[in-house]
Design a protein around this motif. Sequence first.
Motif, mmCIF file in Angstrom:
data_model
loop_
_atom_site.group_PDB
_atom_site.id
_atom_site.type_symbol
_atom_site.label_atom_id
_atom_site.label_comp_id
_atom_site.label_asym_id
_atom_site.label_seq_id
_atom_site.Cartn_x
_atom_site.Cartn_y
_atom_site.Cartn_z
ATOM 1 N N ALA A 104 0.881 -0.929 -0.023
ATOM 2 C CA ALA A 104 0.002 -0.019 0.013
ATOM 3 C C ALA A 104 1.011 1.271 0.077
ATOM 4 O O ALA A 104 1.862 1.274 0.463
ATOM 5 C CB ALA A 104 -0.839 -0.094 1.302
ATOM 6 N N GLU B 282 -12.411 5.776 10.598
ATOM 7 C CA GLU B 282 -13.564 5.625 9.537
ATOM 8 C C GLU B 282 -13.325 7.020 8.976
ATOM 9 O O GLU B 282 -14.254 7.485 8.080
ATOM 10 C CB GLU B 282 -14.527 5.070 9.910
ATOM 11 C CG GLU B 282 -14.532 3.543 9.957
ATOM 12 C CD GLU B 282 -14.635 2.794 8.411
ATOM 13 O OE1 GLU B 282 -15.156 3.379 7.551
ATOM 14 O OE2 GLU B 282 -14.224 1.680 8.578
ATOM 15 N N ILE C 115 -7.512 1.615 12.020
ATOM 16 C CA ILE C 115 -8.358 1.924 10.865
ATOM 17 C C ILE C 115 -9.339 2.616 11.024
ATOM 18 O O ILE C 115 -10.522 2.356 11.089
ATOM 19 C CB ILE C 115 -8.679 0.416 10.089
ATOM 20 C CG1 ILE C 115 -7.461 -0.393 10.236
ATOM 21 C CG2 ILE C 115 -9.214 0.870 8.731
ATOM 22 C CD1 ILE C 115 -7.680 -1.757 9.470
ATOM 23 N N GLU D 72 -2.483 3.628 2.906
ATOM 24 C CA GLU D 72 -3.726 3.629 2.173
ATOM 25 C C GLU D 72 -4.390 2.298 2.488
ATOM 26 O O GLU D 72 -3.846 1.335 2.735
ATOM 27 C CB GLU D 72 -3.611 3.643 0.791
ATOM 28 C CG GLU D 72 -3.046 2.371 -0.091
ATOM 29 C CD GLU D 72 -2.950 2.611 -1.419
ATOM 30 O OE1 GLU D 72 -4.057 2.987 -2.004
ATOM 31 O OE2 GLU D 72 -1.829 2.235 -2.149
ATOM 32 N N PHE D 73 -5.782 2.286 2.907
ATOM 33 C CA PHE D 73 -6.699 1.112 3.099
ATOM 34 C C PHE D 73 -6.818 0.483 1.681
ATOM 35 O O PHE D 73 -7.424 0.992 0.742
ATOM 36 C CB PHE D 73 -7.884 1.612 3.962
ATOM 37 C CG PHE D 73 -9.125 0.316 3.998
ATOM 38 C CD1 PHE D 73 -8.626 -0.151 5.198
ATOM 39 C CD2 PHE D 73 -10.007 -0.031 3.257
ATOM 40 C CE1 PHE D 73 -9.497 -1.167 5.706
ATOM 41 C CE2 PHE D 73 -10.768 -0.851 3.694
ATOM 42 C CZ PHE D 73 -10.385 -1.721 4.707
ATOM 43 N N LEU D 74 -6.379 -0.857 1.811
ATOM 44 C CA LEU D 74 -6.712 -1.509 0.498
ATOM 45 C C LEU D 74 -7.509 -2.812 0.886
ATOM 46 O O LEU D 74 -7.687 -3.281 1.964
ATOM 47 C CB LEU D 74 -5.653 -2.307 0.170
ATOM 48 C CG LEU D 74 -4.401 -1.350 -0.450
ATOM 49 C CD1 LEU D 74 -3.118 -2.200 -0.773
ATOM 50 C CD2 LEU D 74 -4.730 -0.598 -1.547
ATOM 51 N N THR D 75 -8.460 -3.150 -0.104
ATOM 52 C CA THR D 75 -9.439 -4.423 0.185
ATOM 53 C C THR D 75 -9.254 -5.344 -1.109
ATOM 54 O O THR D 75 -8.479 -4.752 -1.940
ATOM 55 C CB THR D 75 -10.788 -3.975 0.213
ATOM 56 O OG1 THR D 75 -11.015 -3.271 -1.300
ATOM 57 C CG2 THR D 75 -11.045 -3.056 1.335
ATOM 58 N N GLY D 76 -9.800 -6.506 -0.876
ATOM 59 C CA GLY D 76 -9.677 -7.427 -2.042
ATOM 60 C C GLY D 76 -8.632 -8.694 -1.663
ATOM 61 O O GLY D 76 -7.819 -8.754 -0.430
ATOM 62 N N THR E 11 -8.589 4.834 6.416
ATOM 63 C CA THR E 11 -7.166 4.893 6.474
ATOM 64 C C THR E 11 -6.398 3.955 7.628
ATOM 65 O O THR E 11 -7.158 3.400 8.506
ATOM 66 C CB THR E 11 -6.526 6.561 6.548
ATOM 67 O OG1 THR E 11 -5.226 6.394 6.089
ATOM 68 C CG2 THR E 11 -6.583 7.023 8.058
ATOM 69 N N VAL E 12 -5.274 3.731 7.331
ATOM 70 C CA VAL E 12 -4.660 2.810 8.087
ATOM 71 C C VAL E 12 -3.367 3.465 8.903
ATOM 72 O O VAL E 12 -2.642 3.980 8.260
ATOM 73 C CB VAL E 12 -4.082 1.532 7.283
ATOM 74 C CG1 VAL E 12 -3.394 0.651 8.374
ATOM 75 C CG2 VAL E 12 -5.018 0.878 6.630
#
Length: 126
Positions: free
Chosen positions: A52, A92, A90, A121-125, A75-76
């Motif tokens: 990230a 919101e 994390i 950055e906050f990542l998903t997946g 965000t992280v």
Amino acid sequence: MVAPDDPLVAGMVDALNEAGFATFGPRANAAIIEGSKVFSKNLMLKYNIPTAEYKVFDNAEDVIEYIKEKNEFPTVIKADGLALGKGVIIPENLEDAISGVKEIMEDKIFGASGNNDVVEEFLTGP
């Protein structure tokens, strides 16, 4: 076999090997990958390992200013050092981010592990 992070980072494998015990686990100079988020992220950057987007900070005011400028949530925020699996928040929203940064860097809820923070950055997946 040495498994918990704290003894590995402190060099327990090195000490046991030096004392003549066959020991399984990473030496301190390898365990730093687990012991420092800053070291790990910089290592990934150096060797083009996907990670990230991030930035490293050593004071709360700069972290808060950066988060305000980015204005991306969630965000992280990670304390640099070992925090027994609890060194990541994390948030919101901005209010929670500011509160979390102050807890980590000013109130030292994770001790010296919060002297430096990684904001990423906050990542998903997958």
